[in-house]
Write a protein that holds these residues in place. Structure first.
Motif: not given
Length: 132
Positions: A60-74, A114-128
């Protein structure tokens, strides 16, 4: 929990990215495709082996956190294109967990982003939750 999704086409994603007006500034794209593996995260990352195999995953994931991670990457140097797709629900070994596409001006910028975004998503945005 939601059912797993159909994975996107990377050919379509790249066509879309190259048609974007910012593409004229880009020198490369990198794609990340995370998949469910049979070997547990604890074994791969920490060397802990209990002889069990992963049979699947609840994701599962938190869409708002993913959107924030994408904005940071930009905001990173030289990054002009970011696209994210995340699966959800009960996933089996071999299923796609995520696809990320990052486009930018030069290789070091795109690799870092890419490394930043993967790490951000894996540690702050998803539940596995691995299923054994």
């Amino acid at each position: 929990m939601a059912n797993k999704k159909v994975s996107p086409s990377m050919d379509e994603w790249l066509r879309e990215a190259k048609a974007d007006p910012r593409a004229l500034q880009e020198g490369m794209f990198l794609v990340h495709n995370g998949i469910v593996r049979q070997t547990s995260k604890a074994k791969v990352r920490q060397g802990l082996d209990d002889d069990s195999l992963v049979k699947g995953m609840e994701f599962a994931y938190a869409p708002e956190k993913v959107a924030a991670a994408v904005e940071e990457t930009y905001k990173m140097a030289g990054i002009f294109y970011v696209k994210v797709w995340l699966n959800e629900g009960r996933l089996d070994v071999g299923d796609d967990i995520m696809y990320l596409l990052v486009g930018g001006d030069i290789r070091p910028h795109v690799i870092d982003a890419l490394q930043f975004l993967v790490e951000k998503i894996k540690t702050e945005c998803v539940t596995e939750i691995e299923q054994r």
